[in-house]
Design an enzyme around this catalytic site. Structure first.
Site, PDB file in Angstrom:
ATOM      1  N   LYS A   1       0.772  -1.040  -0.062  1.00  0.00           N
ATOM      2  CA  LYS A   1      -0.051  -0.003  -0.045  1.00  0.00           C
ATOM      3  C   LYS A   1       0.725   1.312  -0.191  1.00  0.00           C
ATOM      4  CE  LYS A   1      -4.010   1.115   2.925  1.00  0.00           C
ATOM      5  NZ  LYS A   1      -4.938   0.719   3.739  1.00  0.00           N
TER       6      LYS A   1
ATOM      7  N   THR B   1      -9.724   0.518  14.961  1.00  0.00           N
ATOM      8  CA  THR B   1     -10.272   0.120  16.420  1.00  0.00           C
ATOM      9  C   THR B   1     -11.507  -0.843  16.092  1.00  0.00           C
ATOM     10  OG1 THR B   1     -11.615   2.143  16.337  1.00  0.00           O
ATOM     11  CG2 THR B   1      -9.478   2.190  17.764  1.00  0.00           C
TER      12      THR B   1
ATOM     13  N   GLU C   1     -17.386   7.860   4.042  1.00  0.00           N
ATOM     14  CA  GLU C   1     -16.660   7.115   2.819  1.00  0.00           C
ATOM     15  C   GLU C   1     -17.588   7.731   1.801  1.00  0.00           C
ATOM     16  OE1 GLU C   1     -15.654   2.995   3.123  1.00  0.00           O
ATOM     17  OE2 GLU C   1     -14.958   3.261   5.350  1.00  0.00           O
TER      18      GLU C   1
ATOM     19  N   LYS D   1     -18.192  11.468  19.524  1.00  0.00           N
ATOM     20  CA  LYS D   1     -18.129  10.422  18.518  1.00  0.00           C
ATOM     21  C   LYS D   1     -19.147   9.417  18.199  1.00  0.00           C
ATOM     22  CE  LYS D   1     -16.770   8.593  14.906  1.00  0.00           C
ATOM     23  NZ  LYS D   1     -17.099   9.009  13.324  1.00  0.00           N
TER      24      LYS D   1
ATOM     25  N   CYS E   1     -18.033   1.113  10.297  1.00  0.00           N
ATOM     26  CA  CYS E   1     -18.192   1.911  11.675  1.00  0.00           C
ATOM     27  C   CYS E   1     -19.457   1.645  12.472  1.00  0.00           C
ATOM     28  CB  CYS E   1     -17.826   3.351  11.514  1.00  0.00           C
ATOM     29  SG  CYS E   1     -15.986   3.448  11.052  1.00  0.00           S
TER      30      CYS E   1
ATOM     31  N   LYS F   1     -19.669  -1.770  14.350  1.00  0.00           N
ATOM     32  CA  LYS F   1     -18.826  -1.739  15.561  1.00  0.00           C
ATOM     33  C   LYS F   1     -19.036  -0.590  16.595  1.00  0.00           C
ATOM     34  CE  LYS F   1     -14.784   0.885  13.824  1.00  0.00           C
ATOM     35  NZ  LYS F   1     -14.820   1.889  14.864  1.00  0.00           N
TER      36      LYS F   1
ATOM     37  N   LYS G   1     -22.611   1.240   0.526  1.00  0.00           N
ATOM     38  CA  LYS G   1     -23.296   2.146   0.003  1.00  0.00           C
ATOM     39  C   LYS G   1     -22.766   2.689  -1.145  1.00  0.00           C
ATOM     40  CE  LYS G   1     -20.839   6.022   2.528  1.00  0.00           C
ATOM     41  NZ  LYS G   1     -20.998   6.984   3.131  1.00  0.00           N
TER      42      LYS G   1
ATOM     43  N   ARG H   1     -16.761  -3.770   3.795  1.00  0.00           N
ATOM     44  CA  ARG H   1     -16.731  -4.167   5.040  1.00  0.00           C
ATOM     45  C   ARG H   1     -18.278  -3.932   5.692  1.00  0.00           C
ATOM     46  NH1 ARG H   1     -11.793  -0.663   7.323  1.00  0.00           N
ATOM     47  NH2 ARG H   1     -12.674   0.765   6.070  1.00  0.00           N
TER      48      ARG H   1
HETATM   49  P1  NAD Z   1      -8.432   1.333   7.665  1.00  0.00           P
HETATM   50  O1  NAD Z   1      -8.442  -0.161   7.932  1.00  0.00           O
HETATM   51  O2  NAD Z   1      -9.067   1.801   6.225  1.00  0.00           O
HETATM   52  O3  NAD Z   1      -7.087   1.967   7.652  1.00  0.00           O
HETATM   53  C1  NAD Z   1      -6.154   1.596   8.910  1.00  0.00           C
HETATM   54  C2  NAD Z   1      -4.844   1.460   8.215  1.00  0.00           C
HETATM   55  O4  NAD Z   1      -3.893   1.508   9.668  1.00  0.00           O
HETATM   56  C3  NAD Z   1      -4.548   0.242   7.549  1.00  0.00           C
HETATM   57  O5  NAD Z   1      -3.875   0.578   6.359  1.00  0.00           O
HETATM   58  C4  NAD Z   1      -3.489  -0.572   8.252  1.00  0.00           C
HETATM   59  O6  NAD Z   1      -2.588  -1.105   7.496  1.00  0.00           O
HETATM   60  C5  NAD Z   1      -2.886   0.611   8.994  1.00  0.00           C
HETATM   61  N1  NAD Z   1      -2.289  -0.071  10.459  1.00  0.00           N
HETATM   62  C6  NAD Z   1      -2.705  -0.531  11.389  1.00  0.00           C
HETATM   63  N2  NAD Z   1      -1.861  -0.755  12.383  1.00  0.00           N
HETATM   64  C7  NAD Z   1      -0.782   0.144  12.178  1.00  0.00           C
HETATM   65  C8  NAD Z   1       0.642   0.414  12.632  1.00  0.00           C
HETATM   66  N3  NAD Z   1       0.776   0.073  13.901  1.00  0.00           N
HETATM   67  N4  NAD Z   1       1.128   1.416  12.217  1.00  0.00           N
HETATM   68  C9  NAD Z   1       0.952   1.998  10.919  1.00  0.00           C
HETATM   69  N5  NAD Z   1      -0.239   1.501  10.199  1.00  0.00           N
HETATM   70  C10 NAD Z   1      -0.937   0.670  10.604  1.00  0.00           C
HETATM   71  O7  NAD Z   1      -9.263   2.233   8.710  1.00  0.00           O
HETATM   72  P2  NAD Z   1     -10.312   3.347   8.756  1.00  0.00           P
HETATM   73  O8  NAD Z   1     -11.515   3.259   8.049  1.00  0.00           O
HETATM   74  O9  NAD Z   1      -9.564   4.494   8.257  1.00  0.00           O
HETATM   75  O10 NAD Z   1     -10.439   3.721  10.348  1.00  0.00           O
HETATM   76  C11 NAD Z   1      -9.460   4.099  11.125  1.00  0.00           C
HETATM   77  C12 NAD Z   1     -10.083   4.433  12.518  1.00  0.00           C
HETATM   78  O11 NAD Z   1     -10.856   5.722  12.208  1.00  0.00           O
HETATM   79  C13 NAD Z   1     -11.109   3.921  13.121  1.00  0.00           C
HETATM   80  O12 NAD Z   1     -11.095   4.037  14.699  1.00  0.00           O
HETATM   81  C14 NAD Z   1     -12.491   4.106  12.781  1.00  0.00           C
HETATM   82  O13 NAD Z   1     -13.457   3.824  13.567  1.00  0.00           O
HETATM   83  C15 NAD Z   1     -12.310   5.571  12.425  1.00  0.00           C
HETATM   84  N6  NAD Z   1     -13.211   6.320  11.785  1.00  0.00           N
HETATM   85  C16 NAD Z   1     -13.406   5.718  10.309  1.00  0.00           C
HETATM   86  C17 NAD Z   1     -14.072   6.460   9.347  1.00  0.00           C
HETATM   87  C18 NAD Z   1     -14.322   5.637   7.927  1.00  0.00           C
HETATM   88  O14 NAD Z   1     -15.250   6.309   7.233  1.00  0.00           O
HETATM   89  N7  NAD Z   1     -13.670   4.664   7.767  1.00  0.00           N
HETATM   90  C19 NAD Z   1     -14.643   7.488   9.709  1.00  0.00           C
HETATM   91  C20 NAD Z   1     -14.411   8.093  10.913  1.00  0.00           C
HETATM   92  C21 NAD Z   1     -13.734   7.456  11.839  1.00  0.00           C
HETATM   93  C1  UGA Z   2     -20.541   6.996   9.063  1.00  0.00           C
HETATM   94  C2  UGA Z   2     -20.885   8.543   9.513  1.00  0.00           C
HETATM   95  O1  UGA Z   2     -21.842   9.022   8.703  1.00  0.00           O
HETATM   96  C3  UGA Z   2     -19.760   9.254   9.498  1.00  0.00           C
HETATM   97  O2  UGA Z   2     -20.202  10.716  10.082  1.00  0.00           O
HETATM   98  C4  UGA Z   2     -18.781   8.829  10.425  1.00  0.00           C
HETATM   99  O3  UGA Z   2     -17.666   9.430  10.606  1.00  0.00           O
HETATM  100  C5  UGA Z   2     -18.303   7.281   9.897  1.00  0.00           C
HETATM  101  O4  UGA Z   2     -19.707   6.659   9.737  1.00  0.00           O
HETATM  102  C6  UGA Z   2     -17.323   6.500  10.886  1.00  0.00           C
HETATM  103  O5  UGA Z   2     -17.285   6.775  11.900  1.00  0.00           O
HETATM  104  O6  UGA Z   2     -16.765   5.495   9.841  1.00  0.00           O
HETATM  105  P1  UGA Z   2     -20.218   6.070   6.519  1.00  0.00           P
HETATM  106  O7  UGA Z   2     -20.051   4.661   7.416  1.00  0.00           O
HETATM  107  O8  UGA Z   2     -19.076   6.470   5.653  1.00  0.00           O
HETATM  108  O9  UGA Z   2     -20.214   7.136   7.774  1.00  0.00           O
HETATM  109  O10 UGA Z   2     -21.454   5.974   5.872  1.00  0.00           O
HETATM  110  P2  UGA Z   2     -23.093   6.507   5.981  1.00  0.00           P
HETATM  111  O11 UGA Z   2     -23.468   7.634   4.794  1.00  0.00           O
HETATM  112  O12 UGA Z   2     -23.310   7.163   7.426  1.00  0.00           O
HETATM  113  O13 UGA Z   2     -23.795   5.251   5.998  1.00  0.00           O
HETATM  114  C7  UGA Z   2     -23.908   4.115   6.824  1.00  0.00           C
HETATM  115  C8  UGA Z   2     -24.776   3.143   6.433  1.00  0.00           C
HETATM  116  O14 UGA Z   2     -26.074   3.831   6.695  1.00  0.00           O
HETATM  117  C9  UGA Z   2     -24.598   2.730   5.021  1.00  0.00           C
HETATM  118  O15 UGA Z   2     -25.092   1.242   5.028  1.00  0.00           O
HETATM  119  C10 UGA Z   2     -25.749   3.495   4.260  1.00  0.00           C
HETATM  120  O16 UGA Z   2     -26.301   2.721   3.126  1.00  0.00           O
HETATM  121  C11 UGA Z   2     -26.990   3.418   5.320  1.00  0.00           C
HETATM  122  N1  UGA Z   2     -27.728   4.576   5.299  1.00  0.00           N
HETATM  123  C12 UGA Z   2     -27.106   5.868   5.526  1.00  0.00           C
HETATM  124  C13 UGA Z   2     -28.764   4.386   4.875  1.00  0.00           C
HETATM  125  O17 UGA Z   2     -29.738   3.478   4.614  1.00  0.00           O
HETATM  126  N2  UGA Z   2     -30.086   5.633   4.779  1.00  0.00           N
HETATM  127  C14 UGA Z   2     -29.456   6.799   4.893  1.00  0.00           C
HETATM  128  O18 UGA Z   2     -30.253   7.869   4.775  1.00  0.00           O
HETATM  129  C15 UGA Z   2     -28.207   7.018   5.542  1.00  0.00           C
END
Ligand code: NAD
Ligand code: UGA
Length: 437
Positions: free
Chosen positions: A44, A95, A159, A208, A264, A267, A325, A332
């Site tokens: 990556k 996490t 996302e 959060k 997210c 979990k 979505k 995931r």
């Molecule tokens: P992700 O799985 O997409 O990315 C995490 C990355 O961290 C991976 O590439 C992994 O290889 C790397 N990693 C793991 N251990 C490591 C280490 N020790 N050193 C360096 N790299 C390491 O995860 P994500 O979706 O970006 O989520 C990360 C955090 O942010 C989670 O706590 C999640 O709940 C939170 N979050 C995610 C979103 C989202 O939309 N995905 C939005 C808000 C908050």
């Molecule tokens: C969600 C939150 O919206 C973000 O603010 C947060 O940062 C993130 O989780 C996170 O902590 O990871 P995300 O998971 O990218 O963002 O997607 P959402 O757009 O919120 O949708 C979540 C799920 O709900 C999807 O399965 C989506 O299809 C569903 N959804 C969402 C509905 O069925 N109806 C809606 O009106 C909106």
């Protein structure tokens, strides 16, 4: 928003370059910071160093190119080198859900221990990963560096619109017992036009979870309203439009669907439920929102069964959309997979198409026994029902007459209310939406 900030530009290390870390890295570089993004995944890191986005995210490729081209953005597997001399280190590692529902802090602790010996005195460690109350203390303990500040700064991006959300946030939440560190982080975000809430770490961590749980519950609620509409003969599309005009409710995040999922919501709702339990509070309302979501997957499988007019045993079902979505390639905890698992369990064969998944490369799909097809038409050939699971806009432009002619039983279950029922019926297909008669 300005692109260039004062000289010298702040030096940043981002640990974990996934959806949150990579977005944070490219956006901070865009704001003029010098950013080293660290990931344990060598392949990556190589891809990102060449300017190739490892995920589908609008605007990401352009910001990657801009940051690398300007010499402000680099990628490495070396956390020690990246964090030595950094003014801020952002922890963006996963996490995941632990066995008991609580968030597993293993990666956060690991990352903190890795960087600890290399940090400059006065550096600020910023936790962006979603972490339960008390984690600021956990990070401080893993660092064991009283000369380094710890700040909780949860991320709210979605996302599919990660870059836009990061650069134009509704708010920035900063939790720290160290006011000076909180203000330094506030200054880093100064180019963004957003209200900043400075609070204590426990409150920042709780905001959060409260937001994700509220949003998940909002979708569970609207899914229940859609089911009720179906039962009483009301039109959910109009009912929800009527609700959304009320500014206290709001039209955003109010679309019924196959159930909520993604990396997210599942979990984080489980972790909040667990956190409440651990502190002696039975969060029954949240538990019911989670249970209702599981029932939603069953309800969609029931609708598919009704569409074929009986048992799913030996029946071929077509599925459009597999990601959790639209606008993302993330599978995931996708509700589409939760539904298809049930459909498969009831004996059906599934032929699926998703615009981001051209071939059966994903282990989840292989284990689920879903056959990936080259396009939306191929998925429908010989099927006795089509289920639309992800709201990819291109599905609304498919030639429905061609779809209808190729199916063994022309029937559609549209879990996103994406298609126009009149057009579907005109093409000779029976239509079932979410709460649409
Ligand atoms: P992700 O799985 O997409 O990315 C995490 C990355 O961290 C991976 O590439 C992994 O290889 C790397 N990693 C793991 N251990 C490591 C280490 N020790 N050193 C360096 N790299 C390491 O995860 P994500 O979706 O970006 O989520 C990360 C955090 O942010 C989670 O706590 C999640 O709940 C939170 N979050 C995610 C979103 C989202 O939309 N995905 C939005 C808000 C908050
Ligand atoms: C969600 C939150 O919206 C973000 O603010 C947060 O940062 C993130 O989780 C996170 O902590 O990871 P995300 O998971 O990218 O963002 O997607 P959402 O757009 O919120 O949708 C979540 C799920 O709900 C999807 O399965 C989506 O299809 C569903 N959804 C969402 C509905 O069925 N109806 C809606 O009106 C909106």
């Amino acid at each position: 928003m300005t692109e260039n900030r004062r000289d010298p530009a702040p030096s940043i290390a981002v640990i974990g370059a996934g959806y949150v870390g990579l977005t944070t890295a490219v956006c901070l570089a865009h704001l003029g910071c010098r950013v080293a993004a660290v990931d344990v995944d060598e392949a990556k890191v190589e891809r990102m160093s060449r300017g190739e986005p490892p995920i589908l995210e609008e605007g990401l490729a352009a910001l990657l190119e801009e940051g690398i081209g300007a010499g402000r953005l680099s990628f490495t597997t070396d956390a020690a080198a990246a964090s030595a001399g950094a003014d801020f280190v952002f922890l963006c590692v996963p996490t995941p859900q632990g066995g008991d529902g609580a968030a597993d802090l293993r990666y956060v602790k690991e990352a903190a221990s890795q960087i600890a010996p290399h940090l400059e005195a006065g550096a600020v460690v910023v936790t962006k990963s979603t972490v339960p109350v008390g984690s600021a203390g956990t990070v401080a303990a893993a660092l064991s560096r009283p000369d380094v500040a710890v700040v909780s700064n949860p991320e709210f991006l979605r996302e599919g619109s990660a870059i836009g959300d990061w650069l134009h946030p509704d708010r920035i939440v900063i939790g720290s017992d160290d006011r000076a560190a909180a203000e330094r982080l506030t200054a880093l975000y100064a180019p963004l036009d957003a209200p900043v809430l400075i609070t204590d770490p426990a409150s920042a961590e709780t905001v959060k979870y409260a937001c994700n749980a509220f949003l998940a519950a909002k979708v569970s609620f609207v899914n229940a309203i859609a089911t009720l509409c179906q039962a009483v003969g009301a039109d959910a599309v109009d009912v929800i439009r009527g609700m959304g005009y009320d500014r206290r409710i709001g039209a955003d995040h109010l679309s019924p669907g196959p159930g909520w999922g993604g990396s997210c919501f599942p979990k984080d709702t489980a972790a909040l439920l667990r956190m409440a339990e651990d502190h002696g509070y039975d969060f029954a309302l949240l538990r019911e929102a989670i249970v209702a979501n599981e029932r939603q997957f069953d309800l969609v499988a029931d609708r598919v069964e009704e569409a074929v007019g009986g048992s799913l045993e030996g029946v071929t079902v077509a599925a459009w959309g597999l990601t959790f979505k639209a606008s993302t390639d993330d599978l995931r905890d996708s509700p589409a997979l939760s539904v298809l698992r049930r459909v498969r369990h009831r004996g059906a064969t599934v032929r699926a198409f998703d615009p981001t998944l051209p071939e059966a490369s994903d282990a989840n799909l292989r284990s689920l026994g879903v056959e990936l097809c080259a396009d939306a038409y191929a998925a429908c050939e010989g099927a006795r029902a089509l289920v639309v699971l992800t709201e990819w806009p291109q599905f609304a432009d498919v030639d429905l007459a061609r779809v209808s002619a190729s199916m063994a039983n022309p029937a559609v279950v549209d879990t996103r209310n994406l298609l126009d029922p009149a057009q579907v019926r005109a093409a000779g297909l029976r239509y079932t939406g979410m709460g649409r008669s």
